[in-house]
Design a protein around this motif. Structure first.
Motif, PDB file in Angstrom:
ATOM      1  N   ARG A 114       0.823  -1.213   0.000  1.00  0.00           N
ATOM      2  CA  ARG A 114       0.000   0.000   0.000  1.00  0.00           C
ATOM      3  C   ARG A 114       0.855   1.259   0.000  1.00  0.00           C
ATOM      4  NH1 ARG A 114      -4.402  -2.001   4.577  1.00  0.00           N
ATOM      5  NH2 ARG A 114      -5.259  -3.735   3.364  1.00  0.00           N
ATOM      6  N   CYS A 115       1.950   1.239   0.761  1.00  0.00           N
ATOM      7  CA  CYS A 115       2.831   2.410   0.797  1.00  0.00           C
ATOM      8  C   CYS A 115       3.552   2.607  -0.533  1.00  0.00           C
ATOM      9  CB  CYS A 115       3.850   2.252   1.926  1.00  0.00           C
ATOM     10  SG  CYS A 115       3.147   2.377   3.580  1.00  0.00           S
ATOM     11  N   ASP A 116       3.724   1.556  -1.273  1.00  0.00           N
ATOM     12  CA  ASP A 116       4.414   1.624  -2.561  1.00  0.00           C
ATOM     13  C   ASP A 116       3.695   2.537  -3.560  1.00  0.00           C
ATOM     14  OD1 ASP A 116       6.431   0.644  -4.527  1.00  0.00           O
ATOM     15  OD2 ASP A 116       4.674  -0.284  -5.464  1.00  0.00           O
ATOM     16  N   LYS A 117       2.470   2.879  -3.271  1.00  0.00           N
ATOM     17  CA  LYS A 117       1.720   3.780  -4.148  1.00  0.00           C
ATOM     18  C   LYS A 117       2.208   5.221  -4.036  1.00  0.00           C
ATOM     19  CE  LYS A 117      -2.416   0.873  -3.916  1.00  0.00           C
ATOM     20  NZ  LYS A 117      -3.858   0.792  -3.520  1.00  0.00           N
ATOM     21  N   GLU A 118       2.933   5.534  -2.962  1.00  0.00           N
ATOM     22  CA  GLU A 118       3.485   6.880  -2.790  1.00  0.00           C
ATOM     23  C   GLU A 118       4.662   7.076  -3.750  1.00  0.00           C
ATOM     24  OE1 GLU A 118       2.095   9.059  -0.784  1.00  0.00           O
ATOM     25  OE2 GLU A 118       0.718   7.663   0.213  1.00  0.00           O
ATOM     26  N   THR A 119       4.838   8.302  -4.242  1.00  0.00           N
ATOM     27  CA  THR A 119       5.892   8.558  -5.232  1.00  0.00           C
ATOM     28  C   THR A 119       7.300   8.459  -4.652  1.00  0.00           C
ATOM     29  OG1 THR A 119       5.732  10.945  -4.823  1.00  0.00           O
ATOM     30  CG2 THR A 119       4.404  10.033  -6.622  1.00  0.00           C
ATOM     31  N   ASN A 120       7.432   8.607  -3.332  1.00  0.00           N
ATOM     32  CA  ASN A 120       8.756   8.565  -2.703  1.00  0.00           C
ATOM     33  C   ASN A 120       9.069   7.198  -2.092  1.00  0.00           C
ATOM     34  OD1 ASN A 120       6.731   9.104  -0.667  1.00  0.00           O
ATOM     35  ND2 ASN A 120       8.433   9.359   0.766  1.00  0.00           N
ATOM     36  N   VAL A 121       8.185   6.236  -2.300  1.00  0.00           N
ATOM     37  CA  VAL A 121       8.358   4.896  -1.732  1.00  0.00           C
ATOM     38  C   VAL A 121       8.477   3.883  -2.860  1.00  0.00           C
ATOM     39  CG1 VAL A 121       7.331   3.119  -0.250  1.00  0.00           C
ATOM     40  CG2 VAL A 121       7.037   5.534   0.315  1.00  0.00           C
ATOM     41  N   HIS A 122       9.443   2.973  -2.735  1.00  0.00           N
ATOM     42  CA  HIS A 122       9.662   1.992  -3.797  1.00  0.00           C
ATOM     43  C   HIS A 122       9.840   0.595  -3.214  1.00  0.00           C
ATOM     44  CE1 HIS A 122      10.232   5.199  -6.756  1.00  0.00           C
ATOM     45  NE2 HIS A 122      10.985   5.797  -5.853  1.00  0.00           N
ATOM     46  N   LEU A 123       8.913  -0.287  -3.545  1.00  0.00           N
ATOM     47  CA  LEU A 123       9.031  -1.707  -3.253  1.00  0.00           C
ATOM     48  C   LEU A 123       9.464  -2.368  -4.551  1.00  0.00           C
ATOM     49  CD1 LEU A 123       8.607  -4.259  -1.514  1.00  0.00           C
ATOM     50  CD2 LEU A 123       6.192  -4.210  -2.213  1.00  0.00           C
ATOM     51  N   SER A 124      10.616  -3.019  -4.533  1.00  0.00           N
ATOM     52  CA  SER A 124      11.190  -3.529  -5.777  1.00  0.00           C
ATOM     53  C   SER A 124      11.712  -4.943  -5.624  1.00  0.00           C
ATOM     54  CB  SER A 124      12.346  -2.630  -6.239  1.00  0.00           C
ATOM     55  OG  SER A 124      11.929  -1.291  -6.378  1.00  0.00           O
ATOM     56  N   GLY A 125      11.723  -5.656  -6.742  1.00  0.00           N
ATOM     57  CA  GLY A 125      12.310  -6.984  -6.785  1.00  0.00           C
ATOM     58  C   GLY A 125      13.706  -6.918  -7.378  1.00  0.00           C
ATOM     59  N   ILE A 126      14.586  -7.773  -6.889  1.00  0.00           N
ATOM     60  CA  ILE A 126      15.933  -7.905  -7.440  1.00  0.00           C
ATOM     61  C   ILE A 126      15.943  -9.182  -8.272  1.00  0.00           C
ATOM     62  CG2 ILE A 126      18.382  -8.159  -6.887  1.00  0.00           C
ATOM     63  CD1 ILE A 126      17.794  -6.755  -4.208  1.00  0.00           C
ATOM     64  N   LEU A 127      16.178  -9.041  -9.564  1.00  0.00           N
ATOM     65  CA  LEU A 127      16.104 -10.179 -10.466  1.00  0.00           C
ATOM     66  C   LEU A 127      17.469 -10.528 -11.046  1.00  0.00           C
ATOM     67  CD1 LEU A 127      13.223  -8.439 -10.884  1.00  0.00           C
ATOM     68  CD2 LEU A 127      12.790 -10.383 -12.390  1.00  0.00           C
ATOM     69  N   LEU A 128      17.771 -11.796 -11.086  1.00  0.00           N
ATOM     70  CA  LEU A 128      18.963 -12.327 -11.745  1.00  0.00           C
ATOM     71  C   LEU A 128      18.490 -12.858 -13.083  1.00  0.00           C
ATOM     72  CD1 LEU A 128      21.967 -13.145 -11.654  1.00  0.00           C
ATOM     73  CD2 LEU A 128      21.242 -15.279 -10.570  1.00  0.00           C
ATOM     74  N   ASP A 129      18.865 -12.164 -14.170  1.00  0.00           N
ATOM     75  CA  ASP A 129      18.225 -12.396 -15.463  1.00  0.00           C
ATOM     76  C   ASP A 129      16.719 -12.223 -15.252  1.00  0.00           C
ATOM     77  OD1 ASP A 129      20.605 -12.711 -16.787  1.00  0.00           O
ATOM     78  OD2 ASP A 129      20.610 -14.889 -16.631  1.00  0.00           O
ATOM     79  N   ASP A 130      15.917 -13.267 -15.416  1.00  0.00           N
ATOM     80  CA  ASP A 130      14.470 -13.146 -15.217  1.00  0.00           C
ATOM     81  C   ASP A 130      13.998 -13.842 -13.942  1.00  0.00           C
ATOM     82  OD1 ASP A 130      13.974 -11.661 -17.555  1.00  0.00           O
ATOM     83  OD2 ASP A 130      14.017 -13.494 -18.762  1.00  0.00           O
ATOM     84  N   LEU A 131      14.944 -14.204 -13.084  1.00  0.00           N
ATOM     85  CA  LEU A 131      14.610 -14.915 -11.860  1.00  0.00           C
ATOM     86  C   LEU A 131      14.650 -13.968 -10.674  1.00  0.00           C
ATOM     87  CD1 LEU A 131      14.093 -17.701 -10.488  1.00  0.00           C
ATOM     88  CD2 LEU A 131      16.578 -17.856 -10.204  1.00  0.00           C
ATOM     89  N   LEU A 132      13.528 -13.861  -9.942  1.00  0.00           N
ATOM     90  CA  LEU A 132      13.484 -12.984  -8.780  1.00  0.00           C
ATOM     91  C   LEU A 132      14.241 -13.636  -7.624  1.00  0.00           C
ATOM     92  CD1 LEU A 132      10.753 -10.644  -7.672  1.00  0.00           C
ATOM     93  CD2 LEU A 132      11.773 -12.102  -5.934  1.00  0.00           C
ATOM     94  N   VAL A 133      15.278 -12.939  -7.145  1.00  0.00           N
ATOM     95  CA  VAL A 133      16.139 -13.506  -6.102  1.00  0.00           C
ATOM     96  C   VAL A 133      16.243 -12.623  -4.864  1.00  0.00           C
ATOM     97  CG1 VAL A 133      17.520 -14.815  -7.756  1.00  0.00           C
ATOM     98  CG2 VAL A 133      18.209 -12.473  -7.162  1.00  0.00           C
TER      99      VAL A 133
END
Length: 206
Positions: A53-72
């Protein structure tokens, strides 16, 4: 946009991408949640729905770290009013640790932001000492700022050598997570968001 597709090279063979949560597929979103919940004890994390829910704010970022196409791995950052970036959560799937993935992702974050702040558990055993060493060898520096939150003692690290955050700055990391009053109530029910000012203390690391 910064977190949509940051690309790093690892040994010339693999590519790391830091991709925003909203652009991940459903399987990767679920895997990100699992990595988050497996990496942090209950008393040190929010319910995952709060991060989403907080990720909707412009200053907040929830992100995945991917190795090629694999989320790690995953990371959750909050940009503070003074433009410092607070790295609230950072984790790599246990299977993919010690491959340089976390180091590359963390170094990129430090390079692309003027000042990255984060809190680590005060080192008291082998695991917390190793965690501290990981951050220090990847561009972070110790500060003299320690605090306690919900019974856990933390030390603040920074990517800007010599910088010392003040109590108000640390308080703001929670207040800057959301503009929603309802989500703010949930945040306040999870961590100490009001009296942290009295808990901050400056001392030499021990």
């Amino acid at each position: 946009a910064l977190f949509l597709c940051l690309i790093l090279e690892i040994g010339g063979n693999f590519m790391i991408r830091i991709q925003h949560y909203r652009y991940l597929g459903s399987k990767d979103r679920e895997r990100l949640r699992q990595i988050y919940e497996e990496s942090f004890p209950v008393d040190e994390r929010f319910d995952f729905s709060i991060l989403v829910r907080c990720d909707k704010e412009t200053n907040v970022h929830l992100s995945g770290i991917l190795l090629d196409d694999l989320l790690v791995g995953m990371q959750f950052t909050v940009v503070l009013p003074n433009d410092a970036t607070y790295l609230m959560y950072f984790a790599i799937d246990e299977t993919y640790r010690n491959l340089g993935i976390g180091s590359n992702a963390l170094q990129k974050l430090a390079i692309t932001n003027d000042n990255v702040l984060l809190s680590i558990e005060k080192p008291v055993d082998e695991i917390t000492m190793r965690r501290r060493y990981f951050y220090l060898r990847n561009g972070l520096f110790e500060t003299k700022t320690f605090y306690e939150d919900t019974g856990v003692q933390y030390q603040v690290l920074t990517s800007c050598f010599g910088y010392e955050p003040d109590a108000r700055e640390l308080i703001s990391r929670y207040k800057c997570m959301t503009s929603s009053k309802r989500i703010w109530r949930l945040i306040k029910n999870t961590f100490n968001t009001e009296s942290l000012l009295s808990l901050i203390h400056i001392s030499e690391p021990t």
